[in-house]
Write a protein that holds these residues in place. Structure first.
Motif, PDB file in Angstrom:
ATOM      1  N   LYS A  30     -15.574  -8.118  24.386  1.00  0.00           N
ATOM      2  CA  LYS A  30     -17.008  -7.996  24.133  1.00  0.00           C
ATOM      3  C   LYS A  30     -17.530  -6.780  24.879  1.00  0.00           C
ATOM      4  CE  LYS A  30     -17.718 -12.043  25.773  1.00  0.00           C
ATOM      5  NZ  LYS A  30     -18.351 -13.232  26.317  1.00  0.00           N
ATOM      6  N   PRO A  31     -18.133  -5.831  24.167  1.00  0.00           N
ATOM      7  CA  PRO A  31     -18.711  -4.679  24.876  1.00  0.00           C
ATOM      8  C   PRO A  31     -19.958  -5.109  25.642  1.00  0.00           C
ATOM      9  CG  PRO A  31     -19.235  -4.553  22.557  1.00  0.00           C
ATOM     10  CD  PRO A  31     -18.305  -5.724  22.734  1.00  0.00           C
ATOM     11  N   PRO A  32     -20.241  -4.476  26.760  1.00  0.00           N
ATOM     12  CA  PRO A  32     -21.457  -4.805  27.501  1.00  0.00           C
ATOM     13  C   PRO A  32     -22.676  -4.392  26.681  1.00  0.00           C
ATOM     14  CG  PRO A  32     -20.312  -2.953  28.497  1.00  0.00           C
ATOM     15  CD  PRO A  32     -19.445  -3.473  27.413  1.00  0.00           C
ATOM     16  N   LEU A  33     -23.582  -5.313  26.465  1.00  0.00           N
ATOM     17  CA  LEU A  33     -24.695  -5.091  25.543  1.00  0.00           C
ATOM     18  C   LEU A  33     -25.704  -4.081  26.078  1.00  0.00           C
ATOM     19  CD1 LEU A  33     -25.987  -5.878  22.887  1.00  0.00           C
ATOM     20  CD2 LEU A  33     -27.163  -7.723  24.062  1.00  0.00           C
ATOM     21  N   THR A  34     -26.147  -4.224  27.309  1.00  0.00           N
ATOM     22  CA  THR A  34     -27.193  -3.348  27.843  1.00  0.00           C
ATOM     23  C   THR A  34     -26.737  -1.886  27.920  1.00  0.00           C
ATOM     24  OG1 THR A  34     -28.110  -5.192  29.091  1.00  0.00           O
ATOM     25  CG2 THR A  34     -28.777  -2.982  29.759  1.00  0.00           C
ATOM     26  N   PRO A  35     -25.593  -1.574  28.516  1.00  0.00           N
ATOM     27  CA  PRO A  35     -25.173  -0.163  28.536  1.00  0.00           C
ATOM     28  C   PRO A  35     -24.935   0.411  27.139  1.00  0.00           C
ATOM     29  CG  PRO A  35     -23.951  -1.380  30.184  1.00  0.00           C
ATOM     30  CD  PRO A  35     -24.705  -2.380  29.367  1.00  0.00           C
ATOM     31  N   THR A  36     -24.466  -0.428  26.216  1.00  0.00           N
ATOM     32  CA  THR A  36     -24.253   0.039  24.854  1.00  0.00           C
ATOM     33  C   THR A  36     -25.576   0.416  24.202  1.00  0.00           C
ATOM     34  OG1 THR A  36     -22.315  -1.386  24.665  1.00  0.00           O
ATOM     35  CG2 THR A  36     -23.267  -0.569  22.618  1.00  0.00           C
ATOM     36  N   MET A  37     -26.593  -0.419  24.364  1.00  0.00           N
ATOM     37  CA  MET A  37     -27.902  -0.128  23.764  1.00  0.00           C
ATOM     38  C   MET A  37     -28.539   1.115  24.396  1.00  0.00           C
ATOM     39  SD  MET A  37     -28.038  -2.247  21.402  1.00  0.00           S
ATOM     40  CE  MET A  37     -29.690  -2.018  20.814  1.00  0.00           C
TER      41      MET A  37
END
Length: 55
Positions: A30-37
């Protein structure tokens, strides 16, 4: 001289160890959501700036 490290290095090493011990196991990534956004928003912003500056 200290070596650079990555915040997710411990996790990736643990995944590799698990795959070595049990190669048939499926490990969900699962990619980290916050850094990805944040990265996507920065990319869009910089892309928009590039397009508006060029004639």
């Amino acid at each position: 001289m200290p070596f650079p490290n990555v915040s997710f290095a411990d996790t990736s090493i643990n995944y590799r160890i698990r795959l070595i011990l049990n190669p048939e196991a499926e490990i969900p990534l699962k990619p980290p959501l916050t850094p990805t956004m944040i990265s996507i928003q920065a990319l869009l912003f910089l892309g928009a700036m590039f397009c508006f500056v060029l004639p």
